[in-house]
Design a protein around this motif. Sequence first.
Motif, PDB file in Angstrom:
ATOM      1  N   GLY A  31      -4.734 -41.661   3.567  1.00  0.00           N
ATOM      2  CA  GLY A  31      -5.632 -41.659   4.718  1.00  0.00           C
ATOM      3  C   GLY A  31      -5.736 -40.337   5.411  1.00  0.00           C
ATOM      4  N   THR A  32      -5.492 -39.239   4.711  1.00  0.00           N
ATOM      5  CA  THR A  32      -5.545 -37.937   5.354  1.00  0.00           C
ATOM      6  C   THR A  32      -6.978 -37.515   5.661  1.00  0.00           C
ATOM      7  OG1 THR A  32      -5.518 -36.870   3.198  1.00  0.00           O
ATOM      8  CG2 THR A  32      -3.407 -37.138   4.326  1.00  0.00           C
ATOM      9  N   VAL A  33      -7.084 -36.542   6.569  1.00  0.00           N
ATOM     10  CA  VAL A  33      -8.366 -36.005   7.000  1.00  0.00           C
ATOM     11  C   VAL A  33      -8.369 -34.506   6.739  1.00  0.00           C
ATOM     12  CG1 VAL A  33      -9.911 -35.656   8.970  1.00  0.00           C
ATOM     13  CG2 VAL A  33      -8.598 -37.784   8.784  1.00  0.00           C
ATOM     14  N   GLU A  34      -9.447 -34.005   6.151  1.00  0.00           N
ATOM     15  CA  GLU A  34      -9.571 -32.571   5.904  1.00  0.00           C
ATOM     16  C   GLU A  34     -10.530 -31.959   6.920  1.00  0.00           C
ATOM     17  OE1 GLU A  34     -10.459 -31.577   1.891  1.00  0.00           O
ATOM     18  OE2 GLU A  34      -8.780 -32.743   1.079  1.00  0.00           O
ATOM     19  N   LEU A  35     -10.215 -30.735   7.333  1.00  0.00           N
ATOM     20  CA  LEU A  35     -10.950 -30.081   8.405  1.00  0.00           C
ATOM     21  C   LEU A  35     -11.324 -28.653   8.037  1.00  0.00           C
ATOM     22  CD1 LEU A  35      -8.507 -30.898  11.370  1.00  0.00           C
ATOM     23  CD2 LEU A  35     -10.520 -32.232  10.736  1.00  0.00           C
ATOM     24  N   ASP A  36     -12.477 -28.219   8.529  1.00  0.00           N
ATOM     25  CA  ASP A  36     -12.755 -26.804   8.707  1.00  0.00           C
ATOM     26  C   ASP A  36     -12.200 -26.437  10.077  1.00  0.00           C
ATOM     27  OD1 ASP A  36     -14.043 -26.207   6.326  1.00  0.00           O
ATOM     28  OD2 ASP A  36     -16.038 -26.686   7.108  1.00  0.00           O
ATOM     29  N   VAL A  37     -11.244 -25.545  10.115  1.00  0.00           N
ATOM     30  CA  VAL A  37     -10.653 -25.147  11.393  1.00  0.00           C
ATOM     31  C   VAL A  37     -11.609 -24.200  12.115  1.00  0.00           C
ATOM     32  CG1 VAL A  37      -8.688 -24.072  12.537  1.00  0.00           C
ATOM     33  CG2 VAL A  37      -8.339 -25.408  10.440  1.00  0.00           C
ATOM     34  N   LEU A  38     -11.873 -24.496  13.378  1.00  0.00           N
ATOM     35  CA  LEU A  38     -12.706 -23.634  14.206  1.00  0.00           C
ATOM     36  C   LEU A  38     -11.835 -22.680  15.018  1.00  0.00           C
ATOM     37  CD1 LEU A  38     -15.187 -26.355  15.513  1.00  0.00           C
ATOM     38  CD2 LEU A  38     -15.551 -24.745  13.627  1.00  0.00           C
ATOM     39  N   ILE A  64       2.148 -22.537   6.995  1.00  0.00           N
ATOM     40  CA  ILE A  64       1.146 -21.933   7.874  1.00  0.00           C
ATOM     41  C   ILE A  64       1.521 -22.286   9.306  1.00  0.00           C
ATOM     42  CG2 ILE A  64      -1.280 -21.877   8.526  1.00  0.00           C
ATOM     43  CD1 ILE A  64      -1.923 -22.877   5.676  1.00  0.00           C
ATOM     44  N   PRO A  65       1.786 -21.307  10.187  1.00  0.00           N
ATOM     45  CA  PRO A  65       2.069 -21.607  11.592  1.00  0.00           C
ATOM     46  C   PRO A  65       0.806 -22.099  12.313  1.00  0.00           C
ATOM     47  CG  PRO A  65       2.804 -19.405  10.980  1.00  0.00           C
ATOM     48  CD  PRO A  65       1.894 -19.876   9.894  1.00  0.00           C
ATOM     49  N   GLY A  66       0.977 -22.403  13.577  1.00  0.00           N
ATOM     50  CA  GLY A  66      -0.146 -22.826  14.414  1.00  0.00           C
ATOM     51  C   GLY A  66      -0.045 -24.296  14.772  1.00  0.00           C
ATOM     52  N   ILE A  67       0.455 -24.598  15.969  1.00  0.00           N
ATOM     53  CA  ILE A  67       0.718 -25.989  16.349  1.00  0.00           C
ATOM     54  C   ILE A  67      -0.496 -26.676  16.981  1.00  0.00           C
ATOM     55  CG2 ILE A  67       3.190 -25.579  16.565  1.00  0.00           C
ATOM     56  CD1 ILE A  67       2.857 -25.570  19.607  1.00  0.00           C
ATOM     57  N   ASP A  68      -1.639 -25.993  16.979  1.00  0.00           N
ATOM     58  CA  ASP A  68      -2.883 -26.572  17.508  1.00  0.00           C
ATOM     59  C   ASP A  68      -4.017 -26.372  16.524  1.00  0.00           C
ATOM     60  OD1 ASP A  68      -1.936 -27.388  20.086  1.00  0.00           O
ATOM     61  OD2 ASP A  68      -1.989 -25.294  20.716  1.00  0.00           O
ATOM     62  N   ILE A  69      -4.914 -27.352  16.480  1.00  0.00           N
ATOM     63  CA  ILE A  69      -6.132 -27.232  15.685  1.00  0.00           C
ATOM     64  C   ILE A  69      -7.289 -27.852  16.438  1.00  0.00           C
ATOM     65  CG2 ILE A  69      -7.364 -28.026  13.611  1.00  0.00           C
ATOM     66  CD1 ILE A  69      -4.730 -27.990  12.108  1.00  0.00           C
ATOM     67  N   VAL A  70      -8.407 -27.140  16.496  1.00  0.00           N
ATOM     68  CA  VAL A  70      -9.698 -27.733  16.835  1.00  0.00           C
ATOM     69  C   VAL A  70     -10.583 -27.495  15.623  1.00  0.00           C
ATOM     70  CG1 VAL A  70     -11.659 -27.779  18.403  1.00  0.00           C
ATOM     71  CG2 VAL A  70      -9.375 -27.206  19.276  1.00  0.00           C
ATOM     72  N   GLY A  71     -11.120 -28.577  15.054  1.00  0.00           N
ATOM     73  CA  GLY A  71     -11.874 -28.407  13.827  1.00  0.00           C
ATOM     74  C   GLY A  71     -12.923 -29.475  13.606  1.00  0.00           C
ATOM     75  N   ARG A 325      -3.552 -18.449  28.604  1.00  0.00           N
ATOM     76  CA  ARG A 325      -3.735 -19.041  27.290  1.00  0.00           C
ATOM     77  C   ARG A 325      -4.387 -18.068  26.311  1.00  0.00           C
ATOM     78  NH1 ARG A 325      -1.354 -21.461  25.198  1.00  0.00           N
ATOM     79  NH2 ARG A 325      -2.641 -22.999  24.132  1.00  0.00           N
ATOM     80  N   THR A 326      -4.025 -18.193  25.033  1.00  0.00           N
ATOM     81  CA  THR A 326      -4.582 -17.338  23.990  1.00  0.00           C
ATOM     82  C   THR A 326      -5.185 -18.199  22.893  1.00  0.00           C
ATOM     83  OG1 THR A 326      -2.939 -15.613  24.436  1.00  0.00           O
ATOM     84  CG2 THR A 326      -4.096 -15.517  22.331  1.00  0.00           C
ATOM     85  N   VAL A 327      -6.462 -17.998  22.636  1.00  0.00           N
ATOM     86  CA  VAL A 327      -7.176 -18.704  21.573  1.00  0.00           C
ATOM     87  C   VAL A 327      -7.134 -17.848  20.310  1.00  0.00           C
ATOM     88  CG1 VAL A 327      -9.464 -19.485  20.791  1.00  0.00           C
ATOM     89  CG2 VAL A 327      -8.690 -19.982  23.125  1.00  0.00           C
ATOM     90  N   VAL A 328      -6.954 -18.505  19.166  1.00  0.00           N
ATOM     91  CA  VAL A 328      -7.034 -17.818  17.874  1.00  0.00           C
ATOM     92  C   VAL A 328      -8.327 -18.264  17.197  1.00  0.00           C
ATOM     93  CG1 VAL A 328      -5.968 -17.435  15.639  1.00  0.00           C
ATOM     94  CG2 VAL A 328      -4.537 -17.733  17.656  1.00  0.00           C
ATOM     95  N   ASP A 329      -9.260 -17.339  17.065  1.00  0.00           N
ATOM     96  CA  ASP A 329     -10.499 -17.580  16.332  1.00  0.00           C
ATOM     97  C   ASP A 329     -10.195 -17.295  14.861  1.00  0.00           C
ATOM     98  OD1 ASP A 329     -12.972 -17.566  15.114  1.00  0.00           O
ATOM     99  OD2 ASP A 329     -13.978 -16.409  16.667  1.00  0.00           O
ATOM    100  N   VAL A 330      -9.979 -18.339  14.067  1.00  0.00           N
ATOM    101  CA  VAL A 330      -9.507 -18.154  12.705  1.00  0.00           C
ATOM    102  C   VAL A 330     -10.576 -17.574  11.788  1.00  0.00           C
ATOM    103  CG1 VAL A 330      -7.843 -20.033  12.948  1.00  0.00           C
ATOM    104  CG2 VAL A 330     -10.103 -20.505  11.958  1.00  0.00           C
ATOM    105  N   ASN A 331     -11.804 -17.567  12.256  1.00  0.00           N
ATOM    106  CA  ASN A 331     -12.892 -17.023  11.444  1.00  0.00           C
ATOM    107  C   ASN A 331     -13.260 -15.594  11.846  1.00  0.00           C
ATOM    108  OD1 ASN A 331     -13.631 -19.466   9.784  1.00  0.00           O
ATOM    109  ND2 ASN A 331     -13.791 -20.333  11.839  1.00  0.00           N
ATOM    110  N   ARG A 332     -12.428 -15.002  12.693  1.00  0.00           N
ATOM    111  CA  ARG A 332     -12.690 -13.638  13.163  1.00  0.00           C
ATOM    112  C   ARG A 332     -11.759 -12.643  12.511  1.00  0.00           C
ATOM    113  NH1 ARG A 332     -12.339 -12.145  19.498  1.00  0.00           N
ATOM    114  NH2 ARG A 332     -10.421 -11.043  19.013  1.00  0.00           N
TER     115      ARG A 332
END
Length: 332
Positions: A31-38, A64-71, A325-332
Amino acid sequence: MRAVIVPAKGAKAEVKEVMEDQLLVGVGESGTVELDVLYSSYNYKDGMAINGGGRGILQSFPIIPGIDIVGTVTRSEDSNWSAGDTVVLNGDGIGESLHGGFATRARVRPDALVKLPEALSPERAAALGTAGFTAMISVLQLEDAGVTTESGDVLVTGAAGGVGSVAVSLLAGRGYRVVASTGRVEEEGDYLRGLGAADLIDRHELSDELGQPVQSERWAGAVDVVGSTTLANVLAQTQYGGTVSACGLAQGMDLPTSVAPFILRGVTLTGANSVKAPRKLRQRAWDALATELDLGKLDEMTTTIGLEDTIPYAEQILAGRTRGRTVVDVNR
């Protein structure tokens, strides 16, 4: 896909192109979900994970580090989620025992996801991240314990950091008189007052020396991100029937206190655990964040960096040289 990889314990992190099927392994259940991370966000834990292979944070390698995802959902084996849904994930072991958000793709557990509230953009949700989520849990704990705006001053330690900044803003927005503790009173005074702090104290008042087990009553409640001697002194200064929500350990994991504050003053110490929070609490916290937080203040406390910046940024966050707070734009 592009990702930050910590290849082994003690190894240096690196940003590299990897084959998706090499790293997007299952999460141990169907039941996993795959995401494009934003977006992801940068937390103290992430700095620890990148700087020296984890210091006990990382549980498996490579990771892969990073304890947050918005995708955005691209494929789902769970009926609650469909392709195109924008979702938020905080904690749940990502970035520690499971691959996290410092990548352009992710595979996650469906039960840990929350639908992005309509009032929040993906970037703002990432700005909140685990820090905002944790701060909201702590504020809800004070509310549920009966700490009201009439109860007295509420203390926030580590107030200029990610959790602290959001906690100050949330509590002030609810009408509490907030006292902010920071080691950078002169440097961050205007910033913290802008978030709603009514007064500031130097962190050294709480962190340098362990006082008596019971001290003069100062706080109706507190959100503590520091632990150790600081938390012990906060408990000793909490008034009768007050509540302290502990959600961090920047000074240390130890707690050099006694039973005195609990027995003599009926003080409650509770812990805000964002990693294992159940879905009901996750949704409650995110719904509250979307409606309560001043988004203008959130924007003012937010910095955005790219994936390549995550490795040198670790030193800054661990040294306490970051704000808000610091946002990581993974596509930048």
